[in-house]
Design a protein around this motif. Structure first.
Motif, mmCIF file in Angstrom:
data_model
loop_
_atom_site.group_PDB
_atom_site.id
_atom_site.type_symbol
_atom_site.label_atom_id
_atom_site.label_comp_id
_atom_site.label_asym_id
_atom_site.label_seq_id
_atom_site.Cartn_x
_atom_site.Cartn_y
_atom_site.Cartn_z
ATOM 1 N N UNK A 101 0.673 -1.153 0.015
ATOM 2 C CA UNK A 101 -0.183 -0.075 -0.048
ATOM 3 C C UNK A 101 0.884 1.190 -0.010
ATOM 4 N N UNK A 102 0.296 2.434 -0.572
ATOM 5 C CA UNK A 102 1.165 3.763 -0.631
ATOM 6 C C UNK A 102 0.198 4.717 -0.413
ATOM 7 N N UNK A 103 0.383 5.758 0.409
ATOM 8 C CA UNK A 103 -0.417 6.896 0.651
ATOM 9 C C UNK A 103 0.585 8.288 0.450
ATOM 10 N N UNK A 104 0.221 9.143 -0.562
ATOM 11 C CA UNK A 104 0.873 10.092 -0.854
ATOM 12 C C UNK A 104 0.303 11.289 -0.977
ATOM 13 N N UNK A 105 0.580 12.393 -0.104
ATOM 14 C CA UNK A 105 -0.025 13.621 -0.235
ATOM 15 C C UNK A 105 1.081 14.793 -0.546
ATOM 16 N N UNK A 106 0.327 15.788 -1.461
ATOM 17 C CA UNK A 106 1.278 16.815 -1.975
ATOM 18 C C UNK A 106 0.429 18.068 -1.755
ATOM 19 N N UNK A 107 1.171 18.975 -1.004
ATOM 20 C CA UNK A 107 0.563 20.348 -0.797
ATOM 21 C C UNK A 107 0.793 21.142 -1.431
ATOM 22 N N UNK A 108 -0.266 22.311 -1.944
ATOM 23 C CA UNK A 108 0.045 23.153 -3.177
ATOM 24 C C UNK A 108 1.108 24.189 -2.712
ATOM 25 N N UNK A 110 3.058 24.251 0.553
ATOM 26 C CA UNK A 110 3.779 23.948 1.603
ATOM 27 C C UNK A 110 4.652 22.509 1.218
ATOM 28 N N UNK A 111 5.629 22.705 0.369
ATOM 29 C CA UNK A 111 6.155 21.345 0.087
ATOM 30 C C UNK A 111 6.850 20.628 1.220
ATOM 31 N N UNK A 112 7.338 21.380 2.128
ATOM 32 C CA UNK A 112 7.950 20.799 3.161
ATOM 33 C C UNK A 112 7.009 19.830 3.986
ATOM 34 N N UNK A 113 5.775 19.618 3.866
ATOM 35 C CA UNK A 113 4.995 18.930 4.496
ATOM 36 C C UNK A 113 4.236 17.717 3.620
ATOM 37 N N UNK A 114 4.807 17.715 2.264
ATOM 38 C CA UNK A 114 4.713 16.555 1.674
ATOM 39 C C UNK A 114 5.010 15.233 2.398
ATOM 40 N N UNK A 115 3.991 14.235 2.206
ATOM 41 C CA UNK A 115 4.724 12.907 2.663
ATOM 42 C C UNK A 115 4.360 11.805 1.850
ATOM 43 N N UNK A 116 4.919 10.725 1.842
ATOM 44 C CA UNK A 116 4.795 9.241 1.303
ATOM 45 C C UNK A 116 5.010 8.300 2.480
ATOM 46 N N UNK A 117 3.836 7.460 2.542
ATOM 47 C CA UNK A 117 3.860 6.440 3.394
ATOM 48 C C UNK A 117 3.759 5.193 2.693
ATOM 49 N N UNK A 118 4.823 4.364 2.588
ATOM 50 C CA UNK A 118 4.986 3.101 1.748
ATOM 51 C C UNK A 118 5.074 1.847 2.507
ATOM 52 N N UNK A 119 4.095 0.833 2.451
ATOM 53 C CA UNK A 119 4.324 -0.323 3.285
ATOM 54 C C UNK A 119 3.990 -1.402 2.505
ATOM 55 N N UNK A 120 4.755 -2.526 3.007
ATOM 56 C CA UNK A 120 4.433 -4.011 2.460
ATOM 57 C C UNK A 120 4.194 -4.951 3.625
ATOM 58 N N UNK A 121 3.505 -5.926 3.187
ATOM 59 C CA UNK A 121 2.997 -6.857 4.367
ATOM 60 C C UNK A 121 2.965 -8.133 3.932
ATOM 61 N N UNK A 122 3.039 -9.270 4.997
ATOM 62 C CA UNK A 122 2.895 -10.648 4.633
ATOM 63 C C UNK A 122 2.304 -11.123 5.994
ATOM 64 N N UNK A 123 1.436 -12.296 5.496
ATOM 65 C CA UNK A 123 1.012 -12.970 6.978
ATOM 66 C C UNK A 123 0.467 -14.234 6.690
#
Length: 433
Positions: A207-214, A216-229
């Motif tokens: 899964x990936x979650x990416x946010x880009x502010x118009x 406030x570039x310094x607050x842009x983030x990316x959250x990337x995860x992989x999982x197994x179970x």
């Protein structure tokens, strides 16, 4: 004298036959009344003298199966079938015993034999139910693939979660205070459930979650995860373990890594309710702030209840508790990292129409820090509250319109950590099928 012995033998035989008949009658009456535990105990008291009598073994077998002594009941009913191979009632009960012992092929053969003699409809319906359960337990389901892409546009009233006003003790620049801004967000993910047996499956996901502010570039983030179970299914219970690796990037730079493991047990309490217990452990590693590195432990419980009536309400409530322990113990980590946290969540999912879901919820979390703050001289205590509303409107086989509003309030005994935040989001999801 020999005639006297013969007469006595006949009398004793008749008396024992009467006693046996009375015992079988008593057993049958208890079984018919559903008093299986009592019937089982009565059968045990006569087992030595009556074991092998088909009438006795029949009632003993049913009582044993229904009082959770399934193996004993199966042995008794197998003796009945050996002596009375056309006793279809015994075959029906024996098939039920095999089912509870997970000997599904034997159970299926006996159920089909009983069904061939055209039993009453109520019995045939019962057999069909067991046959469908056997098919479900012996058929390996196909591998499941699910994936989605979401595009969002939103407004954030306090994107850096900063205090809204100048504080009295610490003089902050305007850049450190709460700022607002518009943003675009992309979320995407995929999951695989590969069953290799009827009651066990391997799980994989990314899964990936990416946010880009118009602005406030310094607050842009990316959250990337992989999982197994792995998932185990056991009648009305499930047990699942997962491992996750997550990377969080802030302003295009690596900010924090997470390596975690968690386990969840769930049980179907009734047709409408499910209970879950969970535990987890996460290792947090910060790229440029190694003093924040910590081990986070948590545990909790969830309860879901499907209500009846209009809008098909699905209620949920949960509680959790945890601890975050820094790898290094010092003045800063004791006051800013080392904490105990606890809280809960409650809400309801409503369906005003078949293709619309509304989900209001409320979350509360309190954090108590171990050490005194080096500036304020007190131990920090935060109270975090989140009111949230999600809207899902399915507009096509794969398309869903999304809406979200959230209000966050953080109260603290240290004013630096107090803030309010509102977010409004509109989005569109495409689900791959």
């Amino acid at each position: 004298m020999s005639k006297l012995y013969k007469y006595l033998a006949v009398i004793l035989y008749c008396l024992s036959s009467f006693v046996a008949a009375d015992t079988v009658t008593d057993l049958k009456n208890l079984v018919d009344q559903g008093k299986y535990a009592q019937a089982y105990q009565l059968a045990l008291s006569h087992l030595e003298s009556m074991e092998g009598d088909p009438a006795f073994d029949m009632q003993y077998g049913v009582a044993a199966i229904d009082s959770k002594h399934v193996s004993e009941g199966v042995f008794a009913l197998e003796r009945v079938i050996f002596l009375e191979p056309r006793n279809f009632l015994a075959k029906l009960e024996l098939a039920r015993g095999y089912y509870h012992l997970n000997q599904f092929e034997k159970a299926k053969q006996l159920f089909l034999q009983v069904k061939k003699v055209k039993p009453p409809q109520v019995v045939a319906n019962r057999i069909d139910l067991y046959l469908s359960l056997i098919d479900k337990k012996t058929t390996i389901p196909p591998t499941k693939f699910t994936s989605f892409v979401e595009l969002w546009a939103g407004y954030d009233s306090n994107l850096n979660s900063g205090p809204s006003d100048q504080t009295n003790v610490v003089i902050l620049s305007s850049d450190a205070l709460g700022r607002s801004g518009q943003y675009n967000q992309v979320r995407l993910g995929g999951d695989i459930e590969h069953a290799y047996s009827p009651d066990a499956a391997l799980l994989f996901g990314a899964h990936a979650d990416m946010r880009l502010y118009h602005t406030e570039d310094e607050q842009d983030y990316k959250n990337i995860s992989v999982n197994g179970g792995h998932l185990w299914k056991m009648d009305d219970q499930q047990f699942q373990v997962n491992f996750v690796l997550q990377k969080y990037l802030l302003d295009r730079k690596q900010f924090r890594d997470l390596l975690g493991a968690n386990a969840q047990w769930s049980k179907q309490l009734s047709r409408n309710s499910v209970a879950k217990l969970f535990v987890g452990a996460n290792s947090l590693t910060y790229k440029d702030s190694a003093w924040k590195d910590a081990l986070q432990l948590n545990a909790g419980a969830n309860y879901l209840y499907a209500g009846e009536g209009s809008w098909n309400p699905l209620y949920f409530v949960s509680g959790f508790i945890g601890n975050e322990s820094p790898e290094e113990s010092n003045l800063f980590t004791n006051s800013l990292v080392d904490r105990v946290f606890f809280g809960g969540n409650l809400g309801v999912q409503l369906s005003p129409a078949d293709n619309i879901k509304l989900t209001p919820s409320f979350t509360y979390q309190e954090s108590e820090y171990a050490g005194e703050d080096w500036i304020y001289g007190i131990k920090r205590n935060d109270k975090y509250m989140l009111a949230n509303l999600n809207i899902d409107w399915t507009v096509g086989p794969s398309w869903t319109l999304l809406g979200n509003y959230s209000y966050t309030k953080s109260d603290s005994n240290i004013e630096l950590y107090e803030y309010d935040r509102q977010q409004v989001m509109l989005g569109l999801r495409y689900s791959f099928r």
